[in-house]
Design a protein around this motif. Structure first.
Motif, PDB file in Angstrom:
ATOM      1  N   UNK A  16      -0.349   0.057   1.021  1.00 22.29           N
ATOM      2  CA  UNK A  16       0.099   0.911   0.078  1.00 22.29           C
ATOM      3  C   UNK A  16       1.575   1.129   0.088  1.00 22.29           C
ATOM      4  N   UNK A  17       2.085   1.094   1.345  1.00 21.41           N
ATOM      5  CA  UNK A  17       3.681   1.245   1.717  1.00 21.41           C
ATOM      6  C   UNK A  17       4.324  -0.199   1.102  1.00 21.41           C
ATOM      7  N   UNK A  18       3.852  -1.259   1.179  1.00 20.77           N
ATOM      8  CA  UNK A  18       4.605  -2.369   1.058  1.00 20.77           C
ATOM      9  C   UNK A  18       4.390  -2.622  -0.616  1.00 20.77           C
ATOM     10  N   UNK A  19       3.261  -2.148  -1.468  1.00 15.10           N
ATOM     11  CA  UNK A  19       3.218  -2.448  -2.629  1.00 15.10           C
ATOM     12  C   UNK A  19       3.476  -1.058  -3.506  1.00 15.10           C
ATOM     13  N   UNK A  20       3.904   0.118  -2.928  1.00 15.17           N
ATOM     14  CA  UNK A  20       4.373   1.146  -3.512  1.00 15.17           C
ATOM     15  C   UNK A  20       3.141   2.178  -3.861  1.00 15.17           C
ATOM     16  N   UNK A  21       1.996   2.176  -3.058  1.00 18.97           N
ATOM     17  CA  UNK A  21       0.895   3.047  -3.132  1.00 18.97           C
ATOM     18  C   UNK A  21      -0.095   2.521  -4.150  1.00 18.97           C
ATOM     19  N   UNK A  22      -1.150   3.241  -4.123  1.00 17.12           N
ATOM     20  CA  UNK A  22      -2.265   2.706  -4.858  1.00 17.12           C
ATOM     21  C   UNK A  22      -2.229   2.111  -6.053  1.00 17.12           C
ATOM     22  N   UNK A  23      -1.259   2.806  -6.999  1.00 23.56           N
ATOM     23  CA  UNK A  23      -1.240   2.066  -8.481  1.00 23.56           C
ATOM     24  C   UNK A  23      -0.299   0.671  -8.235  1.00 23.56           C
ATOM     25  N   UNK A  24       0.413   0.692  -7.224  1.00 24.74           N
ATOM     26  CA  UNK A  24       1.166  -0.619  -6.867  1.00 24.74           C
ATOM     27  C   UNK A  24       0.101  -1.690  -6.444  1.00 24.74           C
ATOM     28  N   UNK A  25      -0.764  -1.297  -5.545  1.00 28.12           N
ATOM     29  CA  UNK A  25      -1.931  -2.200  -5.033  1.00 28.12           C
ATOM     30  C   UNK A  25      -2.621  -2.572  -6.202  1.00 28.12           C
ATOM     31  N   UNK A  26      -3.174  -1.783  -7.185  1.00 30.50           N
ATOM     32  CA  UNK A  26      -3.832  -2.153  -8.326  1.00 30.50           C
ATOM     33  C   UNK A  26      -3.131  -3.174  -9.178  1.00 30.50           C
TER      34      UNK A  26
END
Length: 246
Positions: A178-188
């Motif tokens: 989450x931290x690396x990709x910017x939260x759940x929206x980033x992970x998705x």
């Protein structure tokens, strides 16, 4: 793919992919020893923890000298902060290479006699960063490319007693995703770039590592197994103005 009675060492196995690797080997029946600089935040259920900095050759040799036997070494410890090349001096980049390339060599050499006696195997945890440009983590990508090359040479030099293979891991869902990709929206959003539609779970990587260490892979050495969900869709396909259905 049972490993009953086998002893496996997983470096950096207290969290993220490492914890998943340790869990997979324990579930396969192995006695698991996990080493890292710091103890896990929660006690390990099926593994023994040893405090070791894999960049310290003397500490590594003490760890392995204490083991009665060793059948599998999983060189997982590694990582890097995001850092553009010109934003740091060479010394900082060298530290990344030391952790991700020199340390696996150090641990492998210290484990060699154990592994030769048991006719065991080494599993290197590589990365897709070693096979493509890695802006922001260039030293890490270079180290992972070197790790694959090291594993192939090691496989030839140490055959037939010791098998050596590499898992080339793609984008993964770990504690830091989450931290690396910017939260759940980033992970998705990142997940949608993977052909299988999701990030790798630690259990996916663990299952592949257990396979390479098992008798099912008895004739596999010097190989690089891609665990990346199909890789990354080439950017030009979305930029092109024709053949959008390809």
């Amino acid at each position: 793919m049972e490993l009953n009675g086998k002893v496996a060492v997983v470096t950096g196995g207290t969290r993220g992919l490492g914890a998943g690797l340790a869990r997979a080997f324990a579930e396969a029946g192995a006695q698991v020893v996990v080493c890292a600089r710091r103890p896990p935040e929660t006690p390990l259920k099926d593994a023994e923890f040893r405090a070791v900095d894999v960049r310290d050759p003397q500490a590594v040799h003490r760890l392995l000298a204490d083991l009665p036997r060793l059948d599998v070494l999983v060189n997982n410890a590694g990582g890097t902060p995001y850092r553009l090349l010109a934003d740091a001096d060479a010394e900082r980049h060298v530290r990344v290479i030391d952790l991700n390339l020199t340390a696996p060599l150090t641990v492998s050499l210290a484990a060699y006699e154990h592994l030769r006696r048991s006719r065991g195997s080494v599993v290197m945890i590589g990365s897709v960063s070693g096979g493509r440009p890695s802006p922001g983590s260039a030293a890490y990508g270079a180290a992972k490319a070197g790790l694959e090359s090291l594993a192939r040479s090691m496989a030839v030099e140490w055959a037939p007693e010791v098998r050596v293979n590499t898992l080339v891991v793609g984008l993964a869902r770990t504690d830091a995703a989450d931290a690396h990709y910017g939260g759940p929206a980033g992970v998705a959003a990142v997940s949608r770039t993977v052909p299988l539609g999701r990030l790798a779970e630690p259990s996916d990587v663990g299952a592949a590592a257990v396979f390479l260490a098992s008798d099912a892979a008895a004739y596999i050495t010097g190989a690089s197994l891609l665990v990346h969900g199909g890789g990354e869709r080439p950017a030009f396909l979305d930029a092109a103005t024709v053949n959008k259905g390809s």
